[in-house]
Design a protein around this motif. Structure first.
Motif, PDB file in Angstrom:
ATOM      1  N   LEU A  38       0.829  -1.206   0.000  1.00 11.43           N
ATOM      2  CA  LEU A  38       0.000   0.000   0.000  1.00 11.43           C
ATOM      3  C   LEU A  38       0.864   1.256   0.000  1.00 11.43           C
ATOM      4  O   LEU A  38       0.534   2.242  -0.672  1.00 11.43           O
ATOM      5  CB  LEU A  38      -0.930  -0.006   1.208  1.00 11.43           C
ATOM      6  CG  LEU A  38      -1.835   1.217   1.374  1.00 11.43           C
ATOM      7  CD1 LEU A  38      -2.799   1.335   0.204  1.00 11.43           C
ATOM      8  CD2 LEU A  38      -2.601   1.163   2.688  1.00 11.43           C
ATOM      9  N   VAL A  42       0.612   4.172  -2.791  1.00 10.82           N
ATOM     10  CA  VAL A  42       0.399   5.592  -2.476  1.00 10.82           C
ATOM     11  C   VAL A  42       1.540   6.437  -3.025  1.00 10.82           C
ATOM     12  O   VAL A  42       1.326   7.524  -3.582  1.00 10.82           O
ATOM     13  CB  VAL A  42       0.254   5.778  -0.955  1.00 10.82           C
ATOM     14  CG1 VAL A  42       0.191   7.262  -0.594  1.00 10.82           C
ATOM     15  CG2 VAL A  42      -0.994   5.069  -0.439  1.00 10.82           C
ATOM     16  N   SER A  46       1.164   9.332  -5.957  1.00  9.08           N
ATOM     17  CA  SER A  46       1.510  10.717  -5.612  1.00  9.08           C
ATOM     18  C   SER A  46       2.811  11.182  -6.260  1.00  9.08           C
ATOM     19  O   SER A  46       3.187  12.355  -6.089  1.00  9.08           O
ATOM     20  CB  SER A  46       1.629  10.861  -4.090  1.00  9.08           C
ATOM     21  OG  SER A  46       2.689  10.059  -3.589  1.00  9.08           O
ATOM     22  N   TRP A 271      -5.819   2.285  -4.924  1.00  7.76           N
ATOM     23  CA  TRP A 271      -5.958   2.967  -3.627  1.00  7.76           C
ATOM     24  C   TRP A 271      -6.980   2.256  -2.746  1.00  7.76           C
ATOM     25  O   TRP A 271      -6.982   2.429  -1.522  1.00  7.76           O
ATOM     26  CB  TRP A 271      -6.369   4.424  -3.843  1.00  7.76           C
ATOM     27  CG  TRP A 271      -7.623   4.595  -4.632  1.00  7.76           C
ATOM     28  CD1 TRP A 271      -7.737   4.717  -5.977  1.00  7.76           C
ATOM     29  CD2 TRP A 271      -8.962   4.650  -4.127  1.00  7.76           C
ATOM     30  NE1 TRP A 271      -9.056   4.844  -6.355  1.00  7.76           N
ATOM     31  CE2 TRP A 271      -9.832   4.806  -5.230  1.00  7.76           C
ATOM     32  CE3 TRP A 271      -9.506   4.595  -2.855  1.00  7.76           C
ATOM     33  CZ2 TRP A 271     -11.200   4.899  -5.096  1.00  7.76           C
ATOM     34  CZ3 TRP A 271     -10.886   4.692  -2.709  1.00  7.76           C
ATOM     35  CH2 TRP A 271     -11.705   4.841  -3.814  1.00  7.76           C
ATOM     36  N   ILE A 274      -6.383   0.043   0.663  1.00  8.09           N
ATOM     37  CA  ILE A 274      -6.387   0.490   2.056  1.00  8.09           C
ATOM     38  C   ILE A 274      -7.406  -0.286   2.872  1.00  8.09           C
ATOM     39  O   ILE A 274      -7.233  -0.472   4.083  1.00  8.09           O
ATOM     40  CB  ILE A 274      -6.657   2.008   2.123  1.00  8.09           C
ATOM     41  CG1 ILE A 274      -6.420   2.539   3.532  1.00  8.09           C
ATOM     42  CG2 ILE A 274      -8.069   2.321   1.656  1.00  8.09           C
ATOM     43  CD1 ILE A 274      -6.544   4.043   3.635  1.00  8.09           C
TER      44      ILE A 274
END
Length: 501
Positions: A38, A42, A46, A271, A274
């Motif tokens: 994860l 992320v 980003s 995403w 999560i």
């Protein structure tokens, strides 16, 4: 239990504990791996928006604009390594040829200013090339591919503020900036301005090719593929284990048992991973989400409890009203003899419960409160005697008061004893009495039923019951939604604390 069985049970307990401990360590390990995956997801999502930060590794503090007050602030370097050379190829990022050559020309200019100097033909040629490239950069906007048109506007604004022209044109400002007359004044200061204000903005530009699928080239799938293999093997293993341990659980049911793990195997909307990561961290006891779960449940209850309660109760009342309007009470009364009653255990539960309640009252309760009953009867008997004129006259005769007390006590005891004996005799085993009691109840129900079947009486009863249910809805049910549910939840939590203590 034999000694051998006891020893065998003692052996099984530690093995079970060891197995649970191994499972917990496995869950913790997989939760950590899922968390690492994860984190990579992320970071990948980003990276493009934050590439300027990873490239320059500094943040601008105290930079603001309030009306006419403008503060540029100052940069604060962050001591982290430059990862862009390693991760740019993963995202398909390449240097943009035009802007990269533009910066190389500026480096050549800096080298030629030292030797042979500003007046040389080489410097004049470089300045001419820089002016041409500046015009092309403003006209073609090479920052458009990287979706950094705002950076191009920052470059033009900074150059216009630094070099003022009559037309207030960014192109004219660049032309004047890269002129020999401008650089001859103070070449070091001018180049320092460019390297400090303009170069960092131009360096953020990049080129990103389009793949055959019509999207930007992205090789993150190569990094994510080993995790996909690991989570896929784990998912199949868990599915096989669940299907083997639980009877009647199909292969599809076992897959849906841990539905949230499917997000770890989907290459789109990464995403959403999560969700399984948080669940795994909670299941492995690496984090404790019990308090959050409790608040979520209570918030959910607070949102829907009032509406659900009101809808359900009103629905039940409406059904009852519809049944009454359809005449189901009359149908039930007229068919009560024709409709057979199904007795599951050959026992009249109502009569039996009544008998148990009476026996409990007579044999257990009345002996406990007999003294209180006698005191109460004595008090009322004395009160009645005091109001009698004959008794008031006898009160004047000596010795009558003591006789009155004895007579009162004996009378009270006789009354209570008579009542108690009568009740005892009434509940004693008596076949004939029970038959008479059952016949009384039957005739009582028949009498009520026959009287209620009268048309006027039945209509009045139906109308009254329907109106009463409507009043219940208006006066009580509709107030449920106005109830302070937070206060109810507070009371529920207080009750839970009392139970726990």
């Amino acid at each position: 239990m034999s000694l051998l069985q006891k020893l065998d049970s003692k052996k099984k307990q530690p093995q079970g504990k060891k197995k649970d401990r191994r499972n917990l360590w496995f869950e913790k390990g997989m939760a950590i791996v899922a968390s690492a995956n994860l984190f990579l997801v992320v970071f990948d999502l980003s990276y493009i928006p934050l590439r300027d930060f990873w490239l320059q590794r500094k943040i601008q503090v105290f930079s603001f604009k309030i009306g006419p007050i403008v503060s540029k602030g100052f940069p604060v370097p962050i001591p982290i390594p430059n990862i862009t050379p390693f991760y740019d190829p993963i995202k398909g990022i390449e240097p943009y040829r035009d802007t990269d050559q533009y910066l190389e020309k500026v480096v050549q200019l800096q080298n030629h200013l030292i030797e042979p100097g500003l007046r040389s033909k080489e410097v004049a040629g470089i300045l001419e090339d820089l002016r041409r490239r500046s015009g092309e950069m403003i006209n073609t906007n090479p920052f458009l591919v990287a979706n950094k048109t705002g950076t191009m506007e920052k470059i033009k604004n900074k150059m216009r503020q630094h070099v003022t022209t009559s037309e207030d044109s960014a192109k004219e400002s660049f032309m004047q900036f890269w002129s020999g007359g401008n650089l001859s004044k103070n070449p070091v200061e001018e180049l320092n301005f460019f390297n400090k204000e303009i170069r960092p903005l131009i360096e953020t530009n990049y080129f990103r090719p389009i793949g055959e699928n019509g999207e930007f080239v992205d090789l993150f799938g190569l990094i994510d593929f080993p995790f996909f293999i690991l989570f896929g093997i784990e998912f199949l293993g868990r599915t096989w284990s669940l299907g083997r341990r639980h009877t009647g659980v199909s292969w599809l049911d076992a897959m849906l048992w841990r539905w949230y793990d499917l997000f770890l195997l989907i290459p789109i909307c990464r995403w959403l991973r999560i969700i399984p990561v948080i669940i795994r961290l909670d299941q492995s006891k690496l984090i404790d989400l019990s308090a959050i779960q409790k608040q979520i449940r209570q918030g959910f209850v607070a949102e829907i409890a009032g509406d659900m309660t009101q809808v359900i109760v009103i629905r039940v009342i409406n059904e009852a009203q519809d049944s009454i309007r359809r005449g189901e009470i009359a149908n039930w009364l007229s068919q009560r003899d024709a409709r057979p009653y199904i007795d599951l255990n050959n026992t009249d539960e109502v009569a039996t419960l009544t008998k148990i309640g009476v026996q409990l009252t007579v044999y257990k309760v009345l002996p406990e409160i007999r003294g209180d009953v006698e005191a109460l009867l004595k008090h009322h008997l004395e009160k009645i005697l005091k109001q009698s004129q004959v008794y008031q006259g006898l009160e004047q005769v000596p010795g009558v008061g003591e006789l009155r007390n004895q007579l009162t006590e004996n009378l009270v005891k006789q009354i209570t004893q008579t009542i108690y004996d009568g009740v005892n005799m009434a509940i004693e085993e008596d076949t004939v009495g029970e038959e008479l009691f059952q016949r009384l109840i039957k005739h009582l129900m028949e009498a009520y039923g026959s009287q209620l079947q009268a048309k006027q009486t039945l209509e009045d009863v139906q109308s009254l019951i329907t109106d009463f249910l409507e009043e219940v809805k208006v006066n009580y049910v509709e107030r449920l939604s106005e109830e302070d549910l937070e206060e109810i939840l507070d009371q529920t939590r207080a009750i839970g604390q009392i139970k726990s203590t």
